[in-house]
Design an enzyme around this catalytic site. Structure first.
Site, short mmCIF file in Angstrom:
data_model
loop_
_atom_site.label_atom_id
_atom_site.label_comp_id
_atom_site.label_asym_id
_atom_site.label_seq_id
_atom_site.Cartn_x
_atom_site.Cartn_y
_atom_site.Cartn_z
N GLU A 59 -25.98 -18.96 35.87
CA GLU A 59 -25.39 -19.94 34.96
C GLU A 59 -24.17 -19.25 34.37
O GLU A 59 -24.26 -18.11 33.90
CB GLU A 59 -26.35 -20.29 33.80
N ARG A 113 -38.40 -9.69 37.09
CA ARG A 113 -37.03 -9.31 36.77
C ARG A 113 -36.99 -7.82 36.43
O ARG A 113 -38.01 -7.19 36.15
CB ARG A 113 -36.53 -10.13 35.60
N LYS A 156 -29.20 -12.01 27.84
CA LYS A 156 -27.83 -12.46 27.66
C LYS A 156 -27.50 -12.65 26.19
O LYS A 156 -26.40 -12.37 25.76
CB LYS A 156 -27.63 -13.80 28.39
#
Length: 571
Positions: A44, A270, A280
């Site tokens: 994204e 992850r 983020k």
RNA sequence: UGGGCGGUCGCCAAGUUGGUAAGGCACCGGACUUUGGAUCCGGCAUUCGAAGGUUCGAAUCCUUCCCGCCCAGCCA
């Protein structure tokens, strides 16, 4: 149909491969997807890429490469309020830098808005989606809890015609944000909360960085992602563990809408690193509140930061391959990353001499003005790198750490009366020191043994240590930025704010280091090993008059370990 | 507490017809060395979250239990 029980398959397993590669191998053996393997990396564009993304990029592009398939770069840009073209540019730059090529397959979920909209209409026609006019709060209240089922919305049984009309008017901009929302009609009592009539399209009257004001309704991730994958004929849609619960919804979308292919979602754990934050939101906070100097601050775990720091992309790829792939939440030791960086740089970085904290060394029996050119090996690991000349003269700079007036045990460096070899030069013996009024040693005096230069008869004389140096009159002044971990604890998110865990000493700028003349004009990005110190890369801030180096990583330092344990033993 | 995942050496991670615990990083020795770097050799889980059970034999099968992560955005 997406639930696969590994035990009921007749296909052979391939031990040793990670579970995803095993699964693809099996799919291929079963002739699925016409033998195609097609993945995608779907960021994204709302932030910069970091090492965690590198794991995903290496996985997705790596898989495509290994299985003769393709990997698309797709921007998951369905939420215009957070996204920006600055991010899409940085993402492309970073993926390219990491070493991967998506050719012309650069896609955007926003390019599919019309198709995704049509899919929504299809669902409405099938009675599988409806427009809910409840408020966000009401919807939340009706969703139930983890242990209690939800309740049906009063708008759940609207007619197909009414839904079609309302949805068309949502698109036309007749309603304010939040006035209505398109929901999938699945099961408000599902134990999986994602299936309790999830939102499909919401009204957002904001400009989109790519579609401008063409739309005021935007699809939600679950809907857009599944459809985008199918439209691109992705075969294996790889994502992280937190989406595991979404897989039934992913499959629901694929199964209930007319689509050209049937991708399967596979989830993996992850990447987490010790002494590092990876979210983020937190990285954005570090940048926004100026705790670091931008997204490409060399202390950041962003790809931009690592690139600027001088981390070779090959090291990152090696790291991603070494850490393995599984479904267990794991935190990798940063030491593992440092290992891959050193391993790569050891083989590729030219060696050079630089003195970070200069201390004058005067060779008393060396005539004033005499300069000798010493031959130095550029890379002992790579003979083809050749040799270079390094000027040697009466006055040299040596490292302050390499001299001790009162040396501890096992100190193989210079001290009064001690002998040491000057790398690529002569063996010298310390004859005394000069101190300033404060009593600090400001100069070390020595004599050299003229028969001990490389190649000379006494060159192989055994001396305890070898130190690096730089000729005082020839060396170039440089700025060197030493980086340490950004956080003090292994897990900065553990307790309290991660900001409280910031390491105040994560950046140490040395303004008057001296480097040998050969590197003074090196281009930004070039990497060197400063012998005995570490690996350094030229920062873009470098000017022709003053080079600037970033320390990528130190060399393994056995002495530091010894000194530390001696100290510990003493106290 | 509902659902979904996971728990093999300090950190990762193999282990896939049950047959007697790969490998990497780290660490500890030692060799070599004009980088206390690199390299090389050697060491490093009688044990697989726990407890029972099945079996000649279990990390792998059964039972119960414990721990960790994720999910109640009109974020992704």
């Amino acid at each position: 149909m997406s639930d696969r029980d590994p035990a009921d398959s007749a296909a052979p397993r391939t031990p040793g491969l990670d579970f995803i590669r095993q699964r693809i191998t099996q799919d291929l053996a079963e002739g699925k997807n016409e033998g195609r393997v097609h993945t995608r990396f779907p960021p994204e564009p709302n932030g910069y890429l970091h090492v965690g993304h590198a794991k995903s990029i290496c996985l997705n592009f790596g898989l495509a490469g290994e299985f003769g398939g393709l990997c698309n770069l797709r921007f998951d840009d369905t939420n215009p309020v957070k996204e920006d073209t600055e991010y899409v540019e940085s993402i492309k730059r970073d993926v390219r830098w990491l070493g991967f090529d998506w050719a012309d397959r650069e896609y955007y979920a926003s390019d599919y808005f019309e198709k995704i909209h049509d899919c929504a209409v299809e669902l409405i026609r099938k009675g599988l989606a409806y427009v809910d006019s409840s408020s966000a709060e009401e919807i939340r209240a009706m969703r139930g809890t983890l242990t209690e089922p939800g309740t049906n919305s009063p708008y759940r049984e609207r007619s197909v015609e009414e839904n079609l009309d309302l949805f068309a008017r949502m698109r036309a901009g007749e309603f304010a944000d939040g006035a209505h929302i398109l929901r999938a009609k699945i099961d408000m009592a599902s134990p999986n909360i994602n299936l309790r009539d999830p939102a499909l399209f919401r009204i957002r009257k904001v400009e989109h960085h790519r579609t401008g004001s063409a739309w005021c309704i935007y699809p939600m991730y679950d809907f857009a992602h599944a459809i985008s994958d199918a439209l691109e004929r992705i075969t294996h849609s790889i994502c992280t563990l937190e989406f595991e619960d979404h897989r039934p919804l992913y499959d629901w979308c694929i199964d209930n809408v007319t689509l050209p292919s049937r991708p399967e979602q596979i989830e993996f754990a992850r990447l987490n690193l010790t002494y590092t934050v990876m979210s983020k939101r937190k990285l954005l906070e570090l940048v926004r509140d100026k705790h670091v100097n931008g997204w490409d601050d060399p202390r950041m775990p962003t790809l931009a930061g690592m690139r600027r720091r001088g981390v070779p992309p090959a090291a990152l790829r090696d790291f991603c391959q070494r850490i393995g792939l599984a479904k267990k939440n794991a935190t990798i030791d940063v030491g593992q990353l440092e290992f891959s960086i050193r391993d790569e740089l050891n083989r590729t970085a030219p060696r050079v001499m630089a003195v970070l904290r200069p201390l004058k060394l005067v060779i008393e029996n060396w005539e004033e003005g005499r300069v000798e050119e010493m031959d130095a090996v550029n890379n002992p690991e790579d003979p083809s790198a050749g040799t270079r000349k390094v000027p040697f003269a009466r006055e040299l700079w040596i490292e302050q750490d390499d001299f001790r007036e009162d040396p501890p045990k096992k100190f193989f460096r210079l001290a009064p009366g001690a002998e040491v070899r000057l790398r690529y030069g002569y063996i010298v013996k310390c004859t005394g020191v000069v101190k300033n009024d404060a009593g600090d040693v400001v100069e070390v005096r020595c004599t050299h043994d003229p028969n001990t230069k490389s190649g000379m008869p006494d060159a192989n004389r055994k001396v305890k240590g070898t130190i690096h140096w730089v000729s005082a009159q020839h060396a170039v002044q440089a700025e060197v930025r030493l980086y340490d971990r950004l956080f003090k604890s292994e897990n900065p998110e553990e307790a309290g704010s991660f900001l409280d865990d910031l390491n105040p000493d994560s950046l140490d700028v040395i303004g008057d280091a001296r480097v040998e003349p050969s590197v003074a004009a090196a281009e930004a990005g070039s990497r060197f090993q400063f012998e005995r110190l570490g690996y350094f890369a030229v920062d873009p801030d470098a000017a022709p008059t003053k080079p600037v180096f970033n320390r990528v990583v130190t060399l393994r330092d056995t002495w530091a370990k010894i000194a530390q344990s001696e100290q510990a033993a003493r106290s």
